[in-house]
Design an enzyme around this catalytic site. Sequence first.
Site, PDB file in Angstrom:
ATOM      1  CG  PHE A  42      -1.878   1.433   1.211  1.00  0.00           C
ATOM      2  CD1 PHE A  42      -2.873   1.242   0.259  1.00  0.00           C
ATOM      3  CD2 PHE A  42      -1.435   2.461   1.828  1.00  0.00           C
ATOM      4  CE1 PHE A  42      -3.893   2.146   0.097  1.00  0.00           C
ATOM      5  CE2 PHE A  42      -2.438   3.615   1.504  1.00  0.00           C
ATOM      6  CZ  PHE A  42      -3.486   3.504   1.010  1.00  0.00           C
ATOM      7  CE  LYS A  58      -0.090   7.402   6.528  1.00  0.00           C
ATOM      8  NZ  LYS A  58      -1.511   7.622   6.092  1.00  0.00           N
ATOM      9  CG  ASP A  81       5.940   4.154   1.433  1.00  0.00           C
ATOM     10  OD1 ASP A  81       5.829   4.954   2.409  1.00  0.00           O
ATOM     11  OD2 ASP A  81       4.863   3.863   0.654  1.00  0.00           O
TER      12      ASP A  81
END
Length: 414
Positions: A146, A262, A233
């Site tokens: 993801f 984030k 990531d």
Amino acid sequence: MSQTENLTSENAIALEDKYGAHNYHSLPVVLSRGEGVYVWDAEGKKYYDFLSAYSAVNQGHCHPKIVDAMTRQAQTLTLTSRAFYNDQLGKFEKYACETFGYDKMLPMNTGAEAVETALKICRKWAYEKKGVASNEAQIIVCENNFHGRTTTIISFSNDPVARINFGPYTKGFIKIEYDNLIALEEALKSNDNVAGFLVEPIQGEAGVYVPTDGYLAKAKALCEKYNVLFIADEVQTGIARTGKMLAVDHEGVKPNMLILGKALSGGAYPVSCVLADNDIMDVIGPGNHGSTFGGNPVAAAVGIAALEVVKEEGLAENARELGELFRAELNKFIPGSSIVTAVRGKGLLNAILVNDSEVSSTAWNICLALRDNGLLAKPTHGNIIRFAPPLVMTREQLLDCVAIIIKTLEQFQK
């Protein structure tokens, strides 16, 4: 209805349902305030937040230092675009590069944007530094990944909900099994056009899959052997979430490119970036890539404050200690449980596996019951519940949350 009127939860949900696109299946709770590890709904009920906006709020809700940095900068200068310099971005770039050990930073806003940025840099590096023929570059990715939901990213997703009816898809990606070094080396040695290997150090959205010890270090070594960029990531796993500043730090790995987002802002503002050394980042020149908001003064001020909070408050160490405690306490419950079969994770990124199928509603119903008992979490992939509280949580608060979780699970014992 006045735009300043306080809404009930029922009214707020009804408004979103009528006027908003239905691209999320939200847990039915309407939040109106947050502080530290807690959030309050529109009626004033207090909850533990055990999702942290998918690890964006690692520093806790409305951290005063981060909010103060954002407020002060917002009163001075909010946006210039990159047509001009601003007096905050350079300081942020220097601080981030020194924190993570890189020469250069390219700032963006969201995690998906940062992933797209890394893909572009990787391809350009392949053509200009590795000598791959034009338009032939391939990037290896992992199944069940993801990395976001842009058109390019869903092209290498195997989640049918994210993919179906959004084609045609972008070419240039090779999918292999996660945590499989044999598959990785086979893909590397069989194709001279491979430019990079994009990987999550822990697959979060897939259900908090932690790879075998040594996987990341050996994968990086294979990338070096075949002159391929190792791209981590860490949008969800970075910024202290797993008990180290980065998840790759558990194996002493320095990625060729590091993707952050984030919690790079503590959840106060959209901030993301790609970090790399000069020999990679210098393939990008004026006009190659950009963003009107990327690197804006507010983002820069917030980013520095967010990283300072992580260091000053020892949040990585706290995540490591509380994560070990969380898994130990649940592992006392699981052997006698018929509803949960396992807990897994690292630091304060954890998940439990519910003893039911992916198409069942059991995990969703457990999350509804957790909400009723004062704790907010969300299922992923049907029968997995992810637990990721703010890293400012105390030992006493964590044990209180464990008691809530176990009490709730006992309601579902078969």
